[in-house]
Structure formats: C-alpha cells, structure tokens
Design a protein around this motif. Structure first.
Motif, mmCIF file in Angstrom:
data_model
loop_
_atom_site.group_PDB
_atom_site.id
_atom_site.type_symbol
_atom_site.label_atom_id
_atom_site.label_comp_id
_atom_site.label_asym_id
_atom_site.label_seq_id
_atom_site.Cartn_x
_atom_site.Cartn_y
_atom_site.Cartn_z
ATOM 1 N N TRP A 258 4.352 -13.807 -2.806
ATOM 2 C CA TRP A 258 4.486 -13.976 -1.844
ATOM 3 C C TRP A 258 4.209 -15.117 -1.137
ATOM 4 C CZ3 TRP A 258 7.363 -10.501 1.128
ATOM 5 C CH2 TRP A 258 7.283 -10.657 2.467
ATOM 6 N N THR A 259 5.059 -15.963 -0.390
ATOM 7 C CA THR A 259 4.385 -17.329 0.022
ATOM 8 C C THR A 259 4.488 -17.627 1.448
ATOM 9 O OG1 THR A 259 6.739 -18.234 -0.065
ATOM 10 C CG2 THR A 259 5.247 -18.647 -1.939
ATOM 11 N N GLY A 260 5.026 -16.576 2.303
ATOM 12 C CA GLY A 260 5.155 -16.534 3.780
ATOM 13 C C GLY A 260 3.973 -15.869 4.263
ATOM 14 N N SER A 261 3.998 -15.516 5.553
ATOM 15 C CA SER A 261 2.840 -14.665 6.182
ATOM 16 C C SER A 261 3.183 -13.402 6.202
ATOM 17 C CB SER A 261 2.937 -15.152 7.633
ATOM 18 O OG SER A 261 4.043 -14.887 8.290
ATOM 19 N N LEU A 262 1.979 -12.592 6.507
ATOM 20 C CA LEU A 262 2.133 -11.126 6.590
ATOM 21 C C LEU A 262 1.549 -10.623 7.870
ATOM 22 C CD1 LEU A 262 0.005 -10.485 3.135
ATOM 23 C CD2 LEU A 262 2.380 -10.134 3.499
ATOM 24 N N ILE A 263 1.390 -11.682 8.993
ATOM 25 C CA ILE A 263 0.951 -10.865 10.167
ATOM 26 C C ILE A 263 2.175 -10.186 11.041
ATOM 27 C CG2 ILE A 263 1.562 -13.035 11.541
ATOM 28 C CD1 ILE A 263 -1.516 -12.406 12.624
ATOM 29 N N ASP A 264 3.367 -10.588 10.526
ATOM 30 C CA ASP A 264 4.319 -9.823 11.385
ATOM 31 C C ASP A 264 4.888 -8.568 10.641
ATOM 32 O OD1 ASP A 264 5.698 -13.053 12.008
ATOM 33 O OD2 ASP A 264 4.324 -11.963 13.058
ATOM 34 N N ARG B 136 10.004 -4.376 -2.539
ATOM 35 C CA ARG B 136 10.274 -3.465 -3.358
ATOM 36 C C ARG B 136 10.727 -2.030 -2.594
ATOM 37 N NH1 ARG B 136 8.456 -1.510 -8.504
ATOM 38 N NH2 ARG B 136 9.598 0.468 -8.856
ATOM 39 N N CYS B 137 9.951 -1.467 -1.629
ATOM 40 C CA CYS B 137 10.235 -0.419 -1.058
ATOM 41 C C CYS B 137 10.562 -0.533 0.225
ATOM 42 C CB CYS B 137 9.108 0.583 -1.468
ATOM 43 S SG CYS B 137 7.712 0.170 -0.122
ATOM 44 N N GLY B 138 10.459 -1.654 0.896
ATOM 45 C CA GLY B 138 11.108 -1.583 2.278
ATOM 46 C C GLY B 138 10.008 -1.228 3.399
ATOM 47 N N GLU B 139 8.947 -0.853 2.920
ATOM 48 C CA GLU B 139 7.806 -0.188 3.833
ATOM 49 C C GLU B 139 7.182 -1.382 4.376
ATOM 50 O OE1 GLU B 139 8.729 3.439 4.091
ATOM 51 O OE2 GLU B 139 7.084 2.838 4.869
ATOM 52 N N ARG B 140 6.496 -1.400 5.363
ATOM 53 C CA ARG B 140 5.911 -2.509 6.235
ATOM 54 C C ARG B 140 4.466 -2.170 6.140
ATOM 55 N NH1 ARG B 140 9.322 -5.824 9.163
ATOM 56 N NH2 ARG B 140 11.325 -4.993 9.634
ATOM 57 N N ALA B 141 4.023 -2.390 4.679
ATOM 58 C CA ALA B 141 2.706 -1.868 4.323
ATOM 59 C C ALA B 141 1.816 -2.955 3.377
ATOM 60 C CB ALA B 141 2.672 -0.616 3.737
ATOM 61 N N LEU B 142 2.211 -4.228 3.440
ATOM 62 C CA LEU B 142 1.835 -5.229 2.741
ATOM 63 C C LEU B 142 0.691 -6.064 3.025
ATOM 64 C CD1 LEU B 142 5.106 -7.246 2.171
ATOM 65 C CD2 LEU B 142 4.083 -5.770 0.270
ATOM 66 N N ARG B 143 -0.513 -5.912 2.011
ATOM 67 C CA ARG B 143 -1.767 -6.454 2.351
ATOM 68 C C ARG B 143 -1.805 -7.659 1.418
ATOM 69 N NH1 ARG B 143 -7.262 -4.028 -0.246
ATOM 70 N NH2 ARG B 143 -7.468 -6.160 -0.584
ATOM 71 N N PRO B 144 -2.672 -8.617 1.711
ATOM 72 C CA PRO B 144 -3.064 -9.829 0.585
ATOM 73 C C PRO B 144 -3.722 -9.134 -0.629
ATOM 74 C CG PRO B 144 -4.168 -10.322 2.738
ATOM 75 C CD PRO B 144 -3.573 -9.032 2.827
ATOM 76 N N LEU C 59 0.789 -1.197 0.057
ATOM 77 C CA LEU C 59 0.086 -0.133 0.069
ATOM 78 C C LEU C 59 0.979 1.301 -0.012
ATOM 79 C CD1 LEU C 59 -2.802 -1.108 2.429
ATOM 80 C CD2 LEU C 59 -2.783 -1.082 -0.191
ATOM 81 N N ALA C 60 2.316 1.146 0.196
ATOM 82 C CA ALA C 60 3.010 2.332 0.208
ATOM 83 C C ALA C 60 3.439 2.691 -1.284
ATOM 84 C CB ALA C 60 4.376 2.151 0.992
#
Ligand code: BV8
Length: 228
Positions: free
Chosen positions: A126-132, A138-146, A118-119
């Motif tokens: 993406w095959t891992g988890s997103l909860i952490d 790409r940009c290093g921001e912690r702004a990933l959503r499914p 979202l950034a």
C-alpha cells in the motif's frame, strides 16, 4: 578468535537518519505535540483513528521521497557477498534496506508500505493514504490499518529472530537507542548465547554496556568502514 560464520544485524531509526527520515528521538520523540508512544498504540487507533491515520499517511508518503544511504548500501553488499548466515532484523518500517538491494531483511515492527485488513486479515502492498478508509484490495471491506507493530503489540516473527540469535557468532546493533523492547534485549540474548557483540551508533545506546565493542559516529561512515 572463533571464526565468524553467522551474523545477526539489528538496525534502528539511526540507519535511516542520514536518508532524511526522522528518528524517534529527534524533536524529542514528538509529533504534532503528541508523544510517539501515545500515537503508535491500539488505544490511540480506537480513541482517535484519524490522528493515527494522519501520522502514518504522512510517514508513508515521506519515505517514498527518500533514498537509501551509504549504510544501507554497505549492508546490502554484505548481504550479497557474505557466505555464511546473515539476517538484518530491522525495527524500521521504511523500505530502504530493500531498495539498497538487501534480501535477508526481517521487519519486526512491520512496514509502512503494507496495509493490514482487519476484516480478511490479509496484508497488501500500500503506497497511498488510509485516512479515507479505502476498500481492501482483497475483500473490499473498508477495514485497513497500517501494518505496523504498535506499542503493546507483539513484534513479528520473534521465533525466527531467536532462532537466528541462537546460531549467531556475531551480533551487530546499528542506529538504535536501545529504548524499546524486546529489540533492546537482543544484545543480552546474543551475548548469553555466545555471540560477540558490536554497537555502531551515533552515541552510546542504553544497552551499550552489553557490547564487547562499540564505535560511535554517523552510520554512513561507520557501516561502510565495518563492512570493508
Ligand atoms: C511488546 C513501529 C508485549 C511504530 C515501533 C516498560 C519497560 C520496558 C518495556 C516496556 C515498558 N512499558 C512498555 C514496554 C514494552 C514496550 C517498550 O519497550 N516501551 C518502551 C517505550 C519502554 N514495547 C512494546 O510495546 C513492544 N511490544 O512489548 O509486546 C506483548 C507480549 C505478549 C503479547 C502481546 C504483546 C512493541 C514495540 C514496537 C513499537 N513500534 N515502531 C512506528 O514506527 O510508528 S517502535 C519504534 O520506536 C521503532 O520501531 C523503534 O523500535 C523504536 C525507536 O527506537 P530506535 O529505532 O532506536 O530509534 P530512536 O530514535 O529511539 O534512536 C535512534 C538512535 O539512532 C539513537 O541512538 C541515535 O543516537 C542514533 N542515530 C541518530 N542518527 C544517527 C544515529 N546512529 C548512526 N548514524 C546516525 N546518523
């Protein structure tokens, strides 16, 4: 009977059911006692992001333990061998069509194995988890959503889908309840645009009256029989 040259196939959760991926109707459409429609929404993501991350992390992990079934394999063969236009529009967010070898696949509701930042607005595999809240590759921001289309969000690539429906001589709906729009309306669009329509499903769907023909039973029997 006019020749069939261009085919549009719509698939839903029923085509992956025999691979062991729960459909939305199984367990009454509930997960952890929540209605799926209440978890798969932007509002739920704002209200309780960890609940939504848990829901998708669990399903993303689960699909990686499943295998394509005979229905996916038959559709991949049809895709490989069909000389005319063919498009598999899937409502499913698993990758079983691709893992069976299908190429002309369009995920109108997104994909479990992608994460959307979202950034920077970039989608990454993406095959891992997103909860952490991992950093975006790409940009290093912690702004990933499914990268999944939630209820109330616009499905992907609708223009391509309607372009294919306009050219379709045959529209086949496989393993979907016809409960969710706009996908549930495609049979009517196809019919009004002159295509013949066929439903392959375990039971009559909510839109069954719109189909010229319908066969009911498990996809792993119906789809290979139809492709033959
Ligand atoms: C939008 C990703 C607008 C998430 C999904 C009131 C009336 C009409 C419409 C609405 C309404 N209120 C709201 C709406 C719109 C809403 C909607 O339709 N809601 C429903 C609940 C009424 N739709 C939306 O919100 C869509 N967006 O409308 O946007 C808009 C306009 C402008 C600008 C912005 C926005 C977005 C919908 C997408 C939601 N995301 N998936 C995730 O996966 O977590 S939907 C999700 O549920 C699936 O992708 C799928 O589409 C749907 C479930 O459908 P099925 O795949 O059919 O699965 P189901 O379990 O229901 O059925 C399985 C079938 O298989 C059964 O028939 C069963 O018999 C059969 N089966 C079982 N086993 C087998 C089998 N068949 C063969 N063999 C077997 N072995």
């Amino acid at each position: 009977m006019a020749a069939i040259r261009n085919i549009v196939i719509l698939t839903g959760a029923g085509v992956s059911a025999e691979s062991g991926i729960d459909t939305f109707r199984d367990a009454g459409g509930l997960w952890e006692q929540h209605r799926v429609e209440d978890v798969a929404t932007p509002e739920a993501f704002v209200r309780d992001p960890d609940l939504v991350f848990r829901f998708y992390d669990m399903r993303r992990a689960a699909i990686q333990t499943k295998e394509p079934n005979a229905a996916h394999v038959a559709l991949a063969r049809l895709d490989r061998e069909w000389p005319g236009e063919l498009l598999i529009v899937t409502q499913n967010v698993d990758d079983l069509h691709e893992r069976a070898g299908a190429k002309r696949v369009l995920h109108m509701h997104g994909e479990h194995l992608n994460a959307w930042c979202l950034a920077c607005d970039v989608r990454s595999r993406w095959t891992g988890s997103l909860i952490d809240r991992p950093p975006c590759p790409r940009c290093g921001e912690r702004a990933l959503r499914p990268d999944v289309v939630w209820f109330g969000e616009m499905p992907y690539r609708m223009d391509e889908i309607f372009a294919a429906l306009r050219e379709a001589d045959l529209f086949v709906s496989i393993g979907t309840s016809g409960a969710v729009y706009p996908a549930a309306g495609f049979v009517r669009n196809a019919r009004e645009l002159g295509a013949r329509t066929l439903e392959l499903n375990l039971e009559p769907s909510q839109g069954t009256a719109w189909f010229d023909a319908a066969r009911h039973g498990p996809a792993t029997r119906l789809v290979p029989e139809w492709v033959e």
